[in-house]
Design a protein around this motif. Structure first.
Motif, PDB file in Angstrom:
ATOM      1  N   LEU A  44     -85.133  20.959 -76.163  1.00 24.71           N
ATOM      2  CA  LEU A  44     -85.389  20.828 -77.606  1.00 24.71           C
ATOM      3  C   LEU A  44     -86.764  20.203 -77.807  1.00 24.71           C
ATOM      4  O   LEU A  44     -87.039  19.111 -77.309  1.00 24.71           O
ATOM      5  N   LEU A  45     -87.627  20.921 -78.523  1.00 21.67           N
ATOM      6  CA  LEU A  45     -88.947  20.403 -78.882  1.00 21.67           C
ATOM      7  C   LEU A  45     -88.830  19.617 -80.173  1.00 21.67           C
ATOM      8  O   LEU A  45     -88.391  20.144 -81.198  1.00 21.67           O
ATOM      9  N   GLU A  46     -89.206  18.330 -80.118  1.00 25.74           N
ATOM     10  CA  GLU A  46     -89.149  17.453 -81.284  1.00 25.74           C
ATOM     11  C   GLU A  46     -90.553  17.246 -81.851  1.00 25.74           C
ATOM     12  O   GLU A  46     -91.465  16.854 -81.126  1.00 25.74           O
ATOM     13  N   ARG A  47     -90.694  17.488 -83.139  1.00 26.00           N
ATOM     14  CA  ARG A  47     -91.939  17.178 -83.840  1.00 26.00           C
ATOM     15  C   ARG A  47     -91.556  16.716 -85.241  1.00 26.00           C
ATOM     16  O   ARG A  47     -90.927  17.453 -85.995  1.00 26.00           O
ATOM     17  N   ASP A  48     -91.918  15.493 -85.586  1.00 30.34           N
ATOM     18  CA  ASP A  48     -91.497  14.904 -86.849  1.00 30.34           C
ATOM     19  C   ASP A  48     -92.636  14.710 -87.840  1.00 30.34           C
ATOM     20  O   ASP A  48     -92.380  14.501 -89.034  1.00 30.34           O
ATOM     21  N   GLN A  49     -93.874  14.757 -87.377  1.00 23.89           N
ATOM     22  CA  GLN A  49     -95.006  14.502 -88.268  1.00 23.89           C
ATOM     23  C   GLN A  49     -96.270  15.081 -87.659  1.00 23.89           C
ATOM     24  O   GLN A  49     -96.261  15.544 -86.514  1.00 23.89           O
ATOM     25  N   ASP A  50     -97.347  15.102 -88.457  1.00 26.29           N
ATOM     26  CA  ASP A  50     -98.614  15.681 -88.009  1.00 26.29           C
ATOM     27  C   ASP A  50     -98.400  17.082 -87.441  1.00 26.29           C
ATOM     28  O   ASP A  50     -98.860  17.404 -86.340  1.00 26.29           O
ATOM     29  N   PHE A  51     -97.695  17.900 -88.199  1.00 20.66           N
ATOM     30  CA  PHE A  51     -97.387  19.252 -87.741  1.00 20.66           C
ATOM     31  C   PHE A  51     -98.671  20.061 -87.585  1.00 20.66           C
ATOM     32  O   PHE A  51     -99.572  19.961 -88.432  1.00 20.66           O
ATOM     33  N   PRO A  52     -98.777  20.861 -86.540  1.00 18.49           N
ATOM     34  CA  PRO A  52     -99.995  21.665 -86.357  1.00 18.49           C
ATOM     35  C   PRO A  52    -100.113  22.729 -87.443  1.00 18.49           C
ATOM     36  O   PRO A  52     -99.114  23.253 -87.933  1.00 18.49           O
ATOM     37  N   ASP A  53    -101.353  23.048 -87.804  1.00 18.25           N
ATOM     38  CA  ASP A  53    -101.569  24.107 -88.792  1.00 18.25           C
ATOM     39  C   ASP A  53    -101.088  25.452 -88.272  1.00 18.25           C
ATOM     40  O   ASP A  53    -100.618  26.297 -89.036  1.00 18.25           O
ATOM     41  N   ASP A  54    -101.210  25.648 -86.977  1.00 16.48           N
ATOM     42  CA  ASP A  54    -100.792  26.901 -86.342  1.00 16.48           C
ATOM     43  C   ASP A  54     -99.407  26.715 -85.731  1.00 16.48           C
ATOM     44  O   ASP A  54     -99.255  26.044 -84.710  1.00 16.48           O
ATOM     45  N   PHE A  55     -98.381  27.306 -86.361  1.00 11.50           N
ATOM     46  CA  PHE A  55     -97.015  27.201 -85.840  1.00 11.50           C
ATOM     47  C   PHE A  55     -96.909  27.809 -84.444  1.00 11.50           C
ATOM     48  O   PHE A  55     -96.009  27.464 -83.675  1.00 11.50           O
ATOM     49  N   GLY A  56     -97.850  28.695 -84.123  1.00 13.18           N
ATOM     50  CA  GLY A  56     -97.857  29.288 -82.790  1.00 13.18           C
ATOM     51  C   GLY A  56     -97.980  28.259 -81.686  1.00 13.18           C
ATOM     52  O   GLY A  56     -97.535  28.494 -80.557  1.00 13.18           O
ATOM     53  N   THR A  57     -98.568  27.105 -82.008  1.00 11.46           N
ATOM     54  CA  THR A  57     -98.657  26.023 -81.018  1.00 11.46           C
ATOM     55  C   THR A  57     -97.268  25.549 -80.615  1.00 11.46           C
ATOM     56  O   THR A  57     -96.994  25.318 -79.419  1.00 11.46           O
ATOM     57  N   LEU A  58     -96.381  25.388 -81.595  1.00  8.26           N
ATOM     58  CA  LEU A  58     -95.011  24.982 -81.290  1.00  8.26           C
ATOM     59  C   LEU A  58     -94.255  26.101 -80.582  1.00  8.26           C
ATOM     60  O   LEU A  58     -93.492  25.852 -79.647  1.00  8.26           O
ATOM     61  N   LEU A  59     -94.482  27.335 -81.013  1.00 11.67           N
ATOM     62  CA  LEU A  59     -93.811  28.465 -80.359  1.00 11.67           C
ATOM     63  C   LEU A  59     -94.215  28.570 -78.896  1.00 11.67           C
ATOM     64  O   LEU A  59     -93.392  28.904 -78.036  1.00 11.67           O
TER      65      LEU A  59
END
Length: 287
Positions: A245-260
């Motif tokens: 599970l990838l957790e990210r709660d703040q400072d989300f990247p502008d490019d969602f592809g980074t999380l993908l």
């Protein structure tokens, strides 16, 4: 522990700020983890959103207020609401933290480490058994960050072993928390892995933190660092893992592809195909 739990694959922590991007890329995300308290006592429209998510993804509730380490009886209203939520999304398991967050009179609003003694470990195990029976689904307990590092009769690994020895819960191994504790308190995280029952690890958390002076801080605000990826590979070499599970709660990247990309990278490690992907070290030159 139930050995027939499903393999969920590589998932993402649901946050409202990511809702549109998650919907647009549902085929790239295997499952979602939701914060239990965001939905347990929520208005109808939020529960409807949860039902909509459950139609597209496996959902796992992850709590922060069970407070399994608090003295005294369980909060019956809380546990009833949690059981309703778990049943509503047909969750394969649910999770919360190996800590306490409240006393009889005070909500602490933080995850407080427990005194690492045999007595406390066995009390936690008793309460965990009660929760698991009341909710009717497998419970995973998660290791937390400990910024104080107070002396105790048991190491963190020994404490986890003692708790799990006396209950049927699984372990949600937060590799970011392990990495942070190892750096802050100067111990070997691989040795930690060698001293816990890896067969009880069902799920892992992956996240990035920040440096605050001499301390590493678990902020869930930055990319997963190389040390955490290395721990995931080390863990996977020693034991199978049903879910990451990838957790990210703040400072989300502008490019969602980074999380993908990180979701895909974790999936590759879980399936034993990480050799086919370039590491982030090769991509951005980080060590």
């Amino acid at each position: 522990m139930d050995t027939d739990l499903p393999e969920l694959g590589s998932g993402l922590g649901y946050r409202a700020q990511l809702d549109e991007a998650i919907a647009a890329h549902a085929d790239r995300i295997d499952w979602l983890e939701v914060i239990s308290e965001h939905f347990m006592f929520a208005p109808p429209e939020r529960r409807e959103k949860l039902r909509s998510l459950a139609e597209r993804f496996p959902i796992v509730p992850h709590g922060i207020e069970l407070s399994v380490g608090s003295p005294g009886p369980l909060d019956a209203d809380y546990v009833d609401a949690l059981a309703t939520l778990v049943a509503e999304v047909d969750a394969p398991w649910f999770s919360d933290h190996l800590c306490f967050t409240r006393t009889d009179e005070v909500a602490l609003s933080t995850l407080v480490p427990l005194p690492r003694t045999l007595q406390v470990a066995r009390a936690v195990a008793r309460k965990a058994r009660q929760v698991q029976r009341a909710v009717g689904a497998p419970l995973l307990l998660e290791n937390i960050t400990d910024y104080l590092g107070m002396a105790a009769p048991l190491t963190e690994a020994q404490f986890i072993c003692e708790v799990l020895e006396h209950c049927e819960c699984g372990l949600l191994l937060d590799l970011a928390n392990l990495d942070i504790n190892a750096r802050n308190h100067a111990f070997d995280p691989v040795e930690f892995l060698e001293n816990i029952p890896l067969e009880r690890v069902v799920q892992v958390h992956l996240a990035g933190g920040i440096e605050d002076g001499p301390l590493a801080i678990d902020s869930h605000s930055t990319p997963v660092p190389p040390g955490v990826w290395a721990l995931l590979r080390e863990l996977r070499a020693r034991a199978p893992v049903r879910a990451s599970l990838l957790e990210r709660d703040q400072d989300f990247p502008d490019d969602f592809g980074t999380l993908l990309a990180d979701i895909n990278r974790a999936r590759a490690v879980l399936t034993g195909q990480s050799h086919a992907l370039p590491g982030r070290e090769a991509l951005d030159g980080s060590a």
